[in-house]
Design an enzyme around this catalytic site. Structure first.
Site, PDB file in Angstrom:
ATOM      1  N   SER A  64       0.795  -1.239   0.000  1.00 15.40           N
ATOM      2  CA  SER A  64       0.000   0.000   0.000  1.00 15.40           C
ATOM      3  C   SER A  64       0.822   1.281   0.000  1.00 15.40           C
ATOM      4  CB  SER A  64      -0.943   0.024   1.198  1.00 15.40           C
ATOM      5  OG  SER A  64      -2.048  -0.759   0.904  1.00 15.40           O
ATOM      6  N   LYS A  67       0.274   3.394  -2.922  1.00 15.36           N
ATOM      7  CA  LYS A  67      -0.885   4.295  -3.031  1.00 15.36           C
ATOM      8  C   LYS A  67      -0.462   5.765  -2.937  1.00 15.36           C
ATOM      9  CE  LYS A  67      -3.868   0.716  -1.044  1.00 15.36           C
ATOM     10  NZ  LYS A  67      -4.507   0.205   0.181  1.00 15.36           N
ATOM     11  N   TYR A 190      -3.205  -2.405 -10.428  1.00 16.09           N
ATOM     12  CA  TYR A 190      -3.216  -2.257  -8.953  1.00 16.09           C
ATOM     13  C   TYR A 190      -2.330  -3.323  -8.308  1.00 16.09           C
ATOM     14  CZ  TYR A 190      -4.847  -2.335  -4.126  1.00 16.09           C
ATOM     15  OH  TYR A 190      -4.884  -2.344  -2.758  1.00 16.09           O
ATOM     16  N   TYR A 242      -4.978   3.179   7.960  1.00 16.49           N
ATOM     17  CA  TYR A 242      -6.327   2.587   8.043  1.00 16.49           C
ATOM     18  C   TYR A 242      -6.987   2.921   9.373  1.00 16.49           C
ATOM     19  CZ  TYR A 242      -3.714   0.040   4.554  1.00 16.49           C
ATOM     20  OH  TYR A 242      -2.896  -0.279   3.517  1.00 16.49           O
ATOM     21  N   VAL A 260       1.084  -3.805   3.797  1.00 25.28           N
ATOM     22  CA  VAL A 260       1.056  -5.117   4.453  1.00 25.28           C
ATOM     23  C   VAL A 260       2.318  -5.948   4.184  1.00 25.28           C
ATOM     24  CG1 VAL A 260      -1.454  -5.329   4.660  1.00 25.28           C
ATOM     25  CG2 VAL A 260      -0.302  -6.211   2.611  1.00 25.28           C
TER      26      VAL A 260
HETATM   27  N1  GLU Z   1      -2.152  -5.298  -1.968  1.00 27.10           N
HETATM   28  C1  GLU Z   1      -2.763  -5.183  -0.674  1.00 27.10           C
HETATM   29  C2  GLU Z   1      -4.231  -5.451  -0.827  1.00 27.10           C
HETATM   30  O1  GLU Z   1      -4.798  -4.900  -1.723  1.00 27.10           O
HETATM   31  C3  GLU Z   1      -2.540  -3.818  -0.133  1.00 27.10           C
HETATM   32  C4  GLU Z   1      -2.972  -3.684   1.293  1.00 27.10           C
HETATM   33  C5  GLU Z   1      -1.944  -3.024   2.169  1.00 27.10           C
HETATM   34  O2  GLU Z   1      -0.766  -3.004   1.894  1.00 27.10           O
HETATM   35  O3  GLU Z   1      -2.356  -2.540   3.210  1.00 27.10           O
HETATM   36  O4  GLU Z   1      -4.810  -6.191  -0.091  1.00 27.10           O
END
Ligand code: GLU
Length: 306
Positions: A64, A67, A190, A242, A260
């Site tokens: 993430s 992002k 993505y 989050y 993650v």
């Molecule tokens: N590729 C992970 C997902 O879409 C990203 C989530 C993350 O890194 O928090 O579940």
């Protein structure tokens, strides 16, 4: 100036008791194969020096953290228009939550939860078409001055094959007409952006423009406006972790973004960017030791923004 080399050594010592806690992400099977005991931390000052400790050459899946790159590109391209499709409020929900989306008619709360990042990638796909991932990767190459950075095919395939929730999210958003391209095209990009492999040195370097009002300090090139840099930092502070974003602001007090894969980046405005890596996660999907290391860092240096 604080003695950053000594501070990093102290942090490495003080986090040792925590290595028994947390759990490596396993909902993407290829992520579960990493060395759970790995730790690395890099500090990149705005002009000049960098400081490192641990396995800082080790590349991991940025997940993430990607992002931040896609939101930057989309904000640059669309400006305020982007907020018609993705909001800028904390969600208070897990990264892959579906519930809020239905209540809020397919407009994700922010670009740092999965739903919002998928809309952001869709917005980029409308501009860059089949070159979207290439454009994202080139942006990362520009920020790091390192064109060796690539994505990992095994992690990409693993997430593509097991991305049930993300597929549910994009289908739900598309039902509200907030996805404008083919679902598979958007999801391929993505999942590829999430599986880009970088080490802590490269990631700290890549975030420096956010510590510098949107200007890449190496090339002295304005990538985005100061006002856009302010907005990205604000979103990292309020939404970067989050449903633990409040906790991160409370303990660390810096704009930050986790993934993650176990990485966290953080920005100290006008001073530096930091990246820490440790793959065991807390229950909200953020690096447990990474969060603690950053908390220790701002406590020892007084470099929180508050
Ligand atoms: N590729 C992970 C997902 O879409 C990203 C989530 C993350 O890194 O928090 O579940």
């Amino acid at each position: 100036m604080p003695n950053y080399a000594d501070i990093l050594k102290e942090i490495e010592e003080e986090i040792q008791p925590l290595f028994s806690q947390g759990k490596v992400a396993d909902y993407i099977p290829a992520l579960s194969t990493v060395n759970a005991e790995d730790f690395a931390m890099s500090i990149q000052l705005l002009y000049g020096k960098s400081y490192h400790i641990g396995n800082t050459q080790h590349k991991f899946s940025i997940q993430s953290i990607s992002k931040v790159f896609t939101f930057t590109l989309a904000l640059k391209a669309y400006g305020k228009e982007l907020y018609k499709r993705v909001n800028h409020e904390p969600s208070g929900n897990p990264f892959n939550s579906l519930v809020q989306l239905e209540y809020e008619n397919g407009i994700p709360r922010n670009p740092f939860i999965n739903a919002g990042a998928i809309v952001t990638t869709d917005a980029l796909t409308s501009i860059y078409k089949e070159n979207t991932f290439h454009t994202i990767l080139e942006f990362i190459h520009t920020l790091t001055n390192d064109s060796s950075i690539q994505y990992d095919e095994t992690i990409f395939c693993s997430e593509y094959q097991h991305g049930y929730r993300n597929m549910a999210l994009i289908n739900m958003i598309k039902s509200y007409k907030n996805i404008h391209n083919e679902i598979d095209d958007v999801m391929q990009t993505y999942f590829k952006q999430c599986s880009v492999m970088m080490n802590t040195q490269q990631l700290a370097q890549s975030m420096l423009f956010l510590a510098n009002h949107g200007t890449n300090p190496k090339a002295n090139e304005a990538l985005i406006t100061p006002s856009q840099a302010k907005r990205i930092n604000a979103l990292m502070l309020t939404c970067g972790h989050y449903d633990a974003s409040g906790d991160f602001a409370y303990k660390v007090g810096l704009p930050g973004k986790s993934g993650v894969g176990g990485g966290i980046v953080a920005v100290v405005p006008q001073k530096m960017a930091i990246c820490v890596y440790s793959p065991k996660l807390n229950s909200q999907g953020n690096s447990l030791i990474g969060t603690k290391a950053l908390e220790l860092f701002t406590t020892k240096t007084n470099l929180s923004i508050f």
